[in-house]
Design a protein around this motif. Sequence first.
Motif, mmCIF file in Angstrom:
data_model
loop_
_atom_site.group_PDB
_atom_site.id
_atom_site.type_symbol
_atom_site.label_atom_id
_atom_site.label_comp_id
_atom_site.label_asym_id
_atom_site.label_seq_id
_atom_site.Cartn_x
_atom_site.Cartn_y
_atom_site.Cartn_z
ATOM 1 N N MET A 1 37.134 46.312 44.045
ATOM 2 C CA MET A 1 38.063 45.203 43.782
ATOM 3 C C MET A 1 39.380 45.757 43.261
ATOM 4 S SD MET A 1 37.118 41.970 44.236
ATOM 5 C CE MET A 1 37.592 40.816 42.934
ATOM 6 N N PRO A 2 40.483 45.296 43.822
ATOM 7 C CA PRO A 2 41.773 45.657 43.235
ATOM 8 C C PRO A 2 41.899 44.975 41.883
ATOM 9 C CG PRO A 2 42.076 43.999 44.939
ATOM 10 C CD PRO A 2 40.601 44.367 44.950
ATOM 11 N N TYR A 24 39.144 34.854 41.074
ATOM 12 C CA TYR A 24 39.082 36.317 41.163
ATOM 13 C C TYR A 24 37.651 36.846 41.025
ATOM 14 C CZ TYR A 24 39.857 41.233 39.844
ATOM 15 O OH TYR A 24 39.807 42.597 39.766
ATOM 16 N N HIS A 28 36.860 35.933 45.175
ATOM 17 C CA HIS A 28 37.313 37.212 45.739
ATOM 18 C C HIS A 28 36.170 38.231 45.736
ATOM 19 C CE1 HIS A 28 40.732 40.474 45.772
ATOM 20 N NE2 HIS A 28 40.051 40.451 46.885
ATOM 21 N N TYR A 75 38.558 38.942 51.587
ATOM 22 C CA TYR A 75 38.807 40.080 50.689
ATOM 23 C C TYR A 75 40.270 40.530 50.783
ATOM 24 C CZ TYR A 75 39.076 44.793 48.965
ATOM 25 O OH TYR A 75 39.486 45.906 48.294
ATOM 26 N N TYR A 76 40.740 40.715 52.001
ATOM 27 C CA TYR A 76 42.103 41.217 52.225
ATOM 28 C C TYR A 76 43.165 40.229 51.734
ATOM 29 C CZ TYR A 76 46.194 42.643 55.012
ATOM 30 O OH TYR A 76 47.453 42.998 55.439
ATOM 31 N N SER A 79 43.479 40.055 47.983
ATOM 32 C CA SER A 79 44.104 41.286 47.474
ATOM 33 C C SER A 79 45.622 41.192 47.606
ATOM 34 C CB SER A 79 43.600 42.516 48.243
ATOM 35 O OG SER A 79 42.188 42.611 48.145
ATOM 36 N N GLU A 83 49.059 40.020 44.324
ATOM 37 C CA GLU A 83 50.297 40.803 44.230
ATOM 38 C C GLU A 83 51.525 39.973 44.589
ATOM 39 O OE1 GLU A 83 50.549 43.873 43.131
ATOM 40 O OE2 GLU A 83 48.396 44.310 42.994
#
Length: 197
Positions: A1-2, A24, A28, A75-76, A79, A83
């Motif tokens: 996980m980021p 999250y 996620h 998932y992508y 992420s 951000e």
Amino acid sequence: MPELPYAFDALEPAIDARTMEVHYTKHHQGYLNKLNTALDNQPELFKKDIADILRDLSVVNEDIRTAVKNNGGGYYHHSLFWEMMAPAGNTSPSGETVAKLTDTFGDMDSFRDEFSKKAVGLFGSGWVWLARSDEGKLEIITTSNQDSPVSSGYNPVLGLDVWEHAYYLHYQNRRADYIKAWWDIVNWDAVEENLVA
Ligand code: MN3
């Protein structure tokens, strides 16, 4: 996980801490767990970047392709999404970003209006994106479920999650209010990076 680039409560009041935490740690993380389970059946794909896999899903064996499309997309996209946001007041659009968006959409208000309209109007679960086509054109597009813009030749610049899990705890059915508040927490530095990438 980021890692989340800020605390769960950092985006309040636009997005409340409880929503961020569940989004999250449950949603996620859930996509990642299911992606990993699927990829256990084709472990050589663990070496590839998830965006590259989604760009060409034909590399994925047919029996796990739907699972990889859905959970790899989930998932992508999340992420990217973390951000693309920042605490309110931390960033503002650079001159270059304003010029590019104005060039395409007329002015910043028209860009925000068109993006918001598509977000409000998206039926069911999905995402709205400012994305650059492979030909270099900036467009506002929507995707259903976790279908990825990269699977149809688009590079994400800015994305908004309009699944109910992204806002329902705080906003219930008021998706338009969530979208309006979300503009305060757009990470314009990330937008600029994605525009020049
Ligand atoms: Mn989500």
